[in-house]
Design a protein around this motif. Structure first.
Motif, PDB file in Angstrom:
ATOM      1  N   GLU A 195      28.428  -2.979 -13.914  1.00 33.96           N
ATOM      2  CA  GLU A 195      27.600  -1.546 -13.639  1.00 33.96           C
ATOM      3  C   GLU A 195      26.222  -1.889 -13.243  1.00 33.96           C
ATOM      4  O   GLU A 195      25.931  -1.108 -12.704  1.00 33.96           O
ATOM      5  CB  GLU A 195      27.656  -0.914 -15.079  1.00 33.96           C
ATOM      6  N   ASP A 199      24.514  -0.707  -9.828  1.00 36.56           N
ATOM      7  CA  ASP A 199      23.450   0.283  -9.941  1.00 36.56           C
ATOM      8  C   ASP A 199      22.206  -0.070  -9.103  1.00 36.56           C
ATOM      9  O   ASP A 199      21.650   0.325  -8.346  1.00 36.56           O
ATOM     10  CB  ASP A 199      23.151   0.796 -11.556  1.00 36.56           C
ATOM     11  N   ARG A 227      15.618  -8.590 -11.365  1.00 37.52           N
ATOM     12  CA  ARG A 227      15.727  -7.222 -11.733  1.00 37.52           C
ATOM     13  C   ARG A 227      16.915  -7.259 -12.600  1.00 37.52           C
ATOM     14  O   ARG A 227      16.929  -6.516 -13.536  1.00 37.52           O
ATOM     15  CB  ARG A 227      15.900  -6.557 -10.543  1.00 37.52           C
ATOM     16  N   THR A 284      18.332   4.891 -21.687  1.00 36.88           N
ATOM     17  CA  THR A 284      18.453   4.316 -20.326  1.00 36.88           C
ATOM     18  C   THR A 284      18.984   4.989 -19.065  1.00 36.88           C
ATOM     19  O   THR A 284      19.723   5.834 -19.440  1.00 36.88           O
ATOM     20  CB  THR A 284      18.658   2.980 -20.476  1.00 36.88           C
ATOM     21  N   GLY A 285      18.666   4.518 -17.835  1.00 37.94           N
ATOM     22  CA  GLY A 285      19.070   5.205 -16.930  1.00 37.94           C
ATOM     23  C   GLY A 285      20.530   4.984 -16.232  1.00 37.94           C
ATOM     24  O   GLY A 285      21.086   5.475 -15.573  1.00 37.94           O
ATOM     25  N   THR A 286      21.133   3.723 -16.855  1.00 38.13           N
ATOM     26  CA  THR A 286      22.605   3.281 -16.459  1.00 38.13           C
ATOM     27  C   THR A 286      23.396   3.995 -17.143  1.00 38.13           C
ATOM     28  O   THR A 286      23.189   4.833 -17.943  1.00 38.13           O
ATOM     29  CB  THR A 286      22.529   1.840 -16.443  1.00 38.13           C
ATOM     30  N   GLY A 287      24.545   3.756 -16.890  1.00 37.83           N
ATOM     31  CA  GLY A 287      26.003   4.559 -17.178  1.00 37.83           C
ATOM     32  C   GLY A 287      26.238   5.548 -16.394  1.00 37.83           C
ATOM     33  O   GLY A 287      25.468   5.849 -15.738  1.00 37.83           O
ATOM     34  N   ARG A 288      27.399   6.023 -16.559  1.00 38.24           N
ATOM     35  CA  ARG A 288      28.282   6.661 -15.297  1.00 38.24           C
ATOM     36  C   ARG A 288      27.623   8.127 -15.469  1.00 38.24           C
ATOM     37  O   ARG A 288      27.511   8.813 -14.143  1.00 38.24           O
ATOM     38  CB  ARG A 288      29.658   6.690 -15.592  1.00 38.24           C
ATOM     39  N   LEU A 292      20.333   7.777 -13.270  1.00 38.60           N
ATOM     40  CA  LEU A 292      20.499   6.938 -11.807  1.00 38.60           C
ATOM     41  C   LEU A 292      21.880   6.731 -11.314  1.00 38.60           C
ATOM     42  O   LEU A 292      21.880   6.718 -10.066  1.00 38.60           O
ATOM     43  CB  LEU A 292      20.312   5.135 -12.450  1.00 38.60           C
ATOM     44  N   ALA A 293      22.879   6.857 -11.887  1.00 35.78           N
ATOM     45  CA  ALA A 293      24.364   6.999 -11.384  1.00 35.78           C
ATOM     46  C   ALA A 293      24.437   8.433 -10.657  1.00 35.78           C
ATOM     47  O   ALA A 293      25.083   8.352  -9.563  1.00 35.78           O
ATOM     48  CB  ALA A 293      25.308   7.033 -12.568  1.00 35.78           C
ATOM     49  N   ARG A 350      22.580   7.884  -7.498  1.00 37.13           N
ATOM     50  CA  ARG A 350      23.549   7.027  -6.387  1.00 37.13           C
ATOM     51  C   ARG A 350      24.595   7.939  -5.826  1.00 37.13           C
ATOM     52  O   ARG A 350      24.623   7.868  -4.659  1.00 37.13           O
ATOM     53  CB  ARG A 350      24.084   5.802  -7.283  1.00 37.13           C
ATOM     54  N   LYS A 368      22.918   9.915  -3.374  1.00 37.40           N
ATOM     55  CA  LYS A 368      22.542   9.270  -2.081  1.00 37.40           C
ATOM     56  C   LYS A 368      23.705   9.284  -1.205  1.00 37.40           C
ATOM     57  O   LYS A 368      23.541   9.194   0.048  1.00 37.40           O
ATOM     58  CB  LYS A 368      22.063   7.804  -2.465  1.00 37.40           C
ATOM     59  N   ARG A 369      24.973   8.868  -1.624  1.00 36.12           N
ATOM     60  CA  ARG A 369      26.137   8.879  -0.953  1.00 36.12           C
ATOM     61  C   ARG A 369      26.240  10.322  -0.171  1.00 36.12           C
ATOM     62  O   ARG A 369      26.775  10.327   1.023  1.00 36.12           O
ATOM     63  CB  ARG A 369      27.326   8.817  -1.917  1.00 36.12           C
ATOM     64  N   ASP A 423      14.066   1.577 -14.531  1.00 34.64           N
ATOM     65  CA  ASP A 423      14.952   2.476 -13.949  1.00 34.64           C
ATOM     66  C   ASP A 423      14.003   3.286 -13.032  1.00 34.64           C
ATOM     67  O   ASP A 423      14.820   3.573 -11.934  1.00 34.64           O
ATOM     68  CB  ASP A 423      15.233   3.759 -15.231  1.00 34.64           C
ATOM     69  N   ALA A 449      14.386   1.128  -9.922  1.00 30.29           N
ATOM     70  CA  ALA A 449      15.766   1.387  -9.303  1.00 30.29           C
ATOM     71  C   ALA A 449      15.858   2.588  -8.702  1.00 30.29           C
ATOM     72  O   ALA A 449      16.334   2.414  -7.314  1.00 30.29           O
ATOM     73  CB  ALA A 449      16.972   1.285 -10.463  1.00 30.29           C
ATOM     74  N   LEU A 478      16.696   3.154  -4.524  1.00 26.75           N
ATOM     75  CA  LEU A 478      17.492   4.178  -4.039  1.00 26.75           C
ATOM     76  C   LEU A 478      17.079   5.120  -2.921  1.00 26.75           C
ATOM     77  O   LEU A 478      17.668   5.446  -2.050  1.00 26.75           O
ATOM     78  CB  LEU A 478      18.448   4.722  -5.093  1.00 26.75           C
TER      79      LEU A 478
END
Lengths: 84, 630
Positions: free
Chosen positions: A9, A13, A41, B2-6, B10-11, B14, B17-18, B40, B43, B47
Motif C-alpha cells: 500500500e 501510494d 521516502r 495518516t494519509g494512507t489507507g484506502r 491520499l488514496a 490518487r 488523479k486517475r 503526506d 506525497a 501526485l
C-alpha cells in the motif's frame, strides 16, 4: 494489517503505481519510479506507520516487496499494529 | 491520523488523479487540506505536481500559476513537492525546479544554467550551517568562526546580487539554524556563548539585508511553526538532510504565503463571529453583562483575540462581523460592553441576523468590492466552518482549536493575510472603504451621474516613481486584474530594467470629499518607434471605477507627449478574462486602431493633434507637467 499489505500500500501510494501490479516477488527495481530518493521516502513513511525505526542495512538489501515486508516483521511481528 | 489507507485523503487524491484533477479542482484543494503530516503533504505534492496534472489544474480556470526555483546547501528533495501541495491547497499551481545538491553558489555564479529558463517568480535558497561552517578549518578556533560569520554575510550579499541578475523574481533567504552538534562540540559555556553570539550577529545581519533590497524576503527560521529543526541524525548521514520533515513543511508553508503575497492573493478582509469567538458565551442567552470578555481566563483569551484583530485592522485588514444574533442585541454588546477592545468604528460592517453565513459573506464581498477569495472566516463553530468551506470554497477558513486561548495566534498565522511589504495604502484601506460607503450614500441622493461626480470633488495627482511609492506601484501591477490594459505585470526588477532603458513609471493618487483613495493607478511609458511614446501598461484600482479617472490620467499623458514633442502615443490592449469592460477605452480617448487586430491584442495610435478634453469633474492638481520627456 500484514506487513506485505502495508508495504504494498505504501509503495503504491508514494510512487503512485497500481497496487494490483505489485506482487510480492516483483523486483523493487522494476517498480516504476523506484530510485534512491523514493526508497528513502518509503523507509521514512513505513517507520512513521510502525512508530519504530527499521534496520536500514536490511532495508537497503531488500530486493523485493517480500524482502521488505520481512524487514518490517523483524520489528513488528505480523498481526501487530491492528490499531494503527 | 495518516494519509494512507484506502479511504484516506491520499488514496482519494490518487483516484481523482486517475479521473483527471481538472474534473474537481475544489476537491483537490479540500483533500490536501485534510493532510496533517509532512510526509503526506510531500506525497500529495508529487501526485499533483506532474506536468499533466499542472496543466489540468491550470485549464480548470480555478487556479493561479507561479514558478519557484529551489537552491540549498543540503538535500531538500521533500521541499518542492511539499510546497506544490501547500500551494495547490491555496488554489495556486506551482511549477518548481531545484538546483543540484549543494549547488546554491555555483548555479547562481554560473548564470543559472539549470534554473534560468524557468523564469521563477520566487527563488528559495534554504541554507543550513554547513554553508557557513564547512569553510572553517578548525571549529574550536572561535576567532576563525567569528571572522567566517562576518564574511558570510558579505558573501551572501554579493550572492544575492548575482541571483537577482541571473534569476530575477523575489528571493527568499533564511536565518541559518545552528545545528546541535556544532554547539555541543564546545565543552565550556563561555565558548558556546561566544559561538552563539557570533552566530546570532550573523543572522541579524542576514535579516537586515531585507531592508536593503525590496525584492528580498528573509525568513526567520526561529519563528517557524515546527517542533523540530534538525534532521534526524540517520537521515543526516544517509541522505545529507539538514532539516527535519516538520521543519521543511513549516518552511514550505512560509513559501506558500510568500508566493501567494507575490501574486497579490493576500486576504484583505476578516469576517468574525461574535459568540464564543470575539467574546465567550452567547449574548442572546447570557445577556450583555453575562458574556466573558477581559479579566481572567477565558475572558482574557477573547480579549487577546480582539487586540490582535484590532492590530490587523490597523495594518489595513478590513474587519467585519457575521453573527447569528438579533441585530439589536449584538450591537448593544459591541457598543456598550466595557471590556470591548474593538470599537464599533473598527468594524466596517456588522451582519447580525439568522441567515446562512455564506450568504452574508458573499454579500459583504460584493459590498466591499473584493472577491470571496480575499476573505477569511473566523468562527468557533465547526459546523459553520464546514458550511462555509462547502458553500464558498474560496474563503479561507482557519480551524480554531477547542480552547479559546489559542485563537489569537491561530488567526494571526492561519488567516492568509501575509504581505511582502506593507504599503501606506494597505494601512489606510479600512478608512478608504469607510469613505466609500459615504460616497455610495451621496450617489443615492444625486439626480444624475454627472451631478454625483461633480459633488464628489475628485482631486487627481500624478507622481513619478520614487522610493516611497515603488512598492505600491509593483503591487498594483501584480494584483490588478480588471483595469489592466495589457496584462503586463512589472516586477521590481522589470521596473529597474525599464527605467534604465529610458522608460518611465508614474503613479496617480485620487482624493475626494470623503477621503484619500491613496495611490490608485500606475502606468509605464517606454520609448516607442520613430519618436513616439508607447504606453507599456496602465493599471487602476477597481475602487475608483466609473469616474473617468482613467480619462484624466491618459489624457494627461497625451498632453505631456504633445508638450514634449513626441510624434505620437502608441498603446495596445490585450484581452484577458477580466478586463473586457475596458476594451473600448483607447478609441474613446481618440486613438485609432493600427495593424491587423489579432484575436487577443489590438494596437492603437494617437496623433496628438487634438487631445481629448479632461473630465470636468476631476481637478488635476498635478498632471501633465509631472510627466518628463522620454
Amino acid at each position: 494489517m500484514r506487513s506485505e499489505e502495508l508495504v504494498t500500500e505504501v509503495v503504491a501510494d508514494l510512487l503512485d503505481v497500481d497496487e494490483d501490479g505489485l506482487t510480492p516477488d516483483l523486483a523493487l527495481a522494476d517498480v516504476e519510479g523506484w530510485d534512491s530518493v523514493n526508497a528513502l521516502r518509503v523507509l521514512v513513511y513505513l517507520e512513521r506507520e510502525l512508530g519504530a525505526e527499521l534496520d536500514y542495512d536490511a532495508f537497503e538489501r531488500a530486493r523485493t516487496l517480500r524482502d521488505m515486508a520481512a524487514v518490517l516483521d523483524a520489528h513488528a511481528p505480523a498481526g501487530d499494529g491492528a490499531d494503527r | 491520523m495518516t494519509g494512507t489507507g484506502r479511504q484516506g485523503p491520499l488514496a482519494r487524491l490518487r483516484a481523482l488523479k486517475r479521473q483527471g484533477l481538472g474534473t474537481d479542482p475544489d476537491q483537490v484543494r479540500a483533500l490536501i487540506a485534510e493532510l496533517t503530516d509532512p510526509l503526506d503533504l510531500e506525497a500529495a505534492g508529487r501526485l499533483v505536481g506532474g506536468a499533466k496534472q499542472r496543466a489540468a489544474l491550470t485549464e480548470s480556470g480555478a487556479f493561479r500559476e507561479t514558478r519557484i526555483a529551489f537552491l540549498a546547501s543540503s538535500t531538500i528533495d521533500p521541499l518542492p513537492p511539499m510546497t506544490v501541495a501547500a500551494l495547490a491547497r491555496e488554489g495556486v499551481v506551482a511549477t518548481t525546479r531545484a538546483a543540484g545538491f549543494d549547488q546554491w553558489r555555483l548555479e547562481v555564479l554560473g548564470g543559472a544554467p539549470e534554473l534560468g529558463d524557468l523564469e521563477p517568480r520566487v527563488v528559495a535558497c534554504l541554507l543550513d550551517d554547513r554553508a557557513v561552517l564547512s569553510a572553517v578549518a578548525d571549529p574550536l578556533d572561535l576567532d576563525l568562526v567569528e571572522r567566517r560569520c562576518a564574511e558570510f554575510v558579505t558573501e551572501l550579499r554579493s550572492w544575492y546580487g548575482a541571483c537577482r541578475e541571473a534569476l530575477g523574481g523575489a528571493t527568499v533567504l533564511n536565518t541559518v539554524p545552528l545545528s546541535p552538534l556544532a554547539r555541543a562540540r564546545h565543552v565550556d559555556y563561555a565558548g558556546r556563548a561566544r559561538l552563539a553570539s557570533a552566530w546570532h550577529r550573523m543572522n541579524a545581519d542576514i535579516l537586515a539585508l531585507a531592508a536593503e533590497h525590496p525584492s528580498l524576503v528573509v525568513v526567520d527560521t526561529a519563528g517557524l511553526d515546527t517542533p523540530t529543526v534538525a534532521a534526524d541524525d540517520r537521515m543526516r548521514h544517509i541522505a545529507s538532510h539538514a532539516f527535519s520533515p516538520d521543519f521543511l513543511r513549516a518552511y514550505a508553508e512560509e513559501l506558500t504565503r510568500i508566493a501567494r503575497a507575490d501574486l497579490g492573493l493576500a486576504r484583505k478582509c476578516l469576517v468574525l463571529d461574535l459568540d464564543n469567538t470575539l467574546w465567550g458565551g452567547v449574548v442572546g442567552d447570557d445577556g450583555v453583562t453575562g458574556i466573558r470578555l477581559g479579566g481572567a481566563y477565558p475572558g482574557s483569551a477573547h480579549s487577546e483575540l480582539q487586540r490582535l484583530v484590532r492590530d490587523l485592522g490597523r495594518q489595513g485588514v478590513m474587519l467585519t462581523v457575521s453573527s447569528k444574533n438579533d441585530r439589536d442585541v449584538a450591537e448593544e454588546a459591541l457598543t456598550t460592553h466595557p471590556e470591548m477592545v474593538l470599537s464599533r468604528e473598527d468594524l466596517l460592517a456588522v451582519r447580525a441576523d439568522w441567515r446562512p453565513k455564506p450568504d452574508n459573506v458573499a454579500e459583504l464581498a460584493r459590498d466591499l468590492n473584493i472577491g470571496v477569495d480575499a476573505m477569511a472566516f473566523v468562527d468557533d463553530n465547526p459546523a459553520e466552518r464546514e458550511l462555509m468551506r462547502h458553500a464558498l470554497p474560496g474563503v479561507t477558513v482557519p480551524d480554531l482549536p477547542d480552547d479559546p486561548s489559542g485563537y489569537a495566534l491561530l488567526v494571526a498565522r492561519g488567516a492568509g493575510l501575509d504581505l511582502l511589504r506593507l504599503t501606506r495604502e494597505d494601512r489606510d484601506r479600512a478608512q478608504m472603504y469607510r469613505a466609500r460607503t459615504g460616497r455610495e450614500e451621496l450617489r443615492a441622493g444625486s439626480d444624475s451621474l454627472e451631478d454625483y461626480l461633480h459633488a464628489l470633488g475628485s482631486d487627481l495627482s500624478l507622481e513619478p516613481l520614487d522610493e516611497a511609492n515603488a512598492a505600491r506601484v509593483v503591487q498594483l501591477f501584480a494584483k490588478t486584474n480588471q483595469f489592466n490594459l495589457t496584462g503586463r505585470r512589472y516586477t521590481a526588477e522589470d521596473v529597474e530594467r525599464i527605467t534604465a532603458g529610458g522608460g518611465r513609471f508614474y503613479a496617480a493618487r485620487l482624493a475626494d470629499r470623503f477621503g484619500d483613495n491613496g495611490l490608485i493607478a500606475a502606468l509605464a511609458l517606454v520609448p516607442g518607434e520613430d519618436g513616439a511614446w508607447e504606453i507599456g501598461n496602465a493599471v487602476m484600482s477597481c475602487r475608483v471605477f466609473s469616474r473617468k479617472v482613467e480619462h484624466a490620467i491618459l489624457g494627461s499623458v497625451l498632453r505631456a507627449a504633445r508638450r514634449h514633442g513626441a510624434t505620437a502615443v502608441t498603446a495596445s490592449f490585450t484581452r484577458t478574462d477580466r478586463n473586457a469592460k475596458f476594451s473600448g477605452l483607447y478609441p474613446e480617448l481618440g486613438f485609432a486602431t493600427t495593424g491587423t487586430p489579432d484575436e487577443d491584442t489590438r494596437t492603437f495610435h494617437h496623433h496628438l493633434a487634438e487631445p481629448p478634453p479632461l473630465p470636468a469633474w476631476i481637478t488635476v492638481t498635478h498632471g501633465e507637467e509631472i510627466i518628463d520627456a522620454l
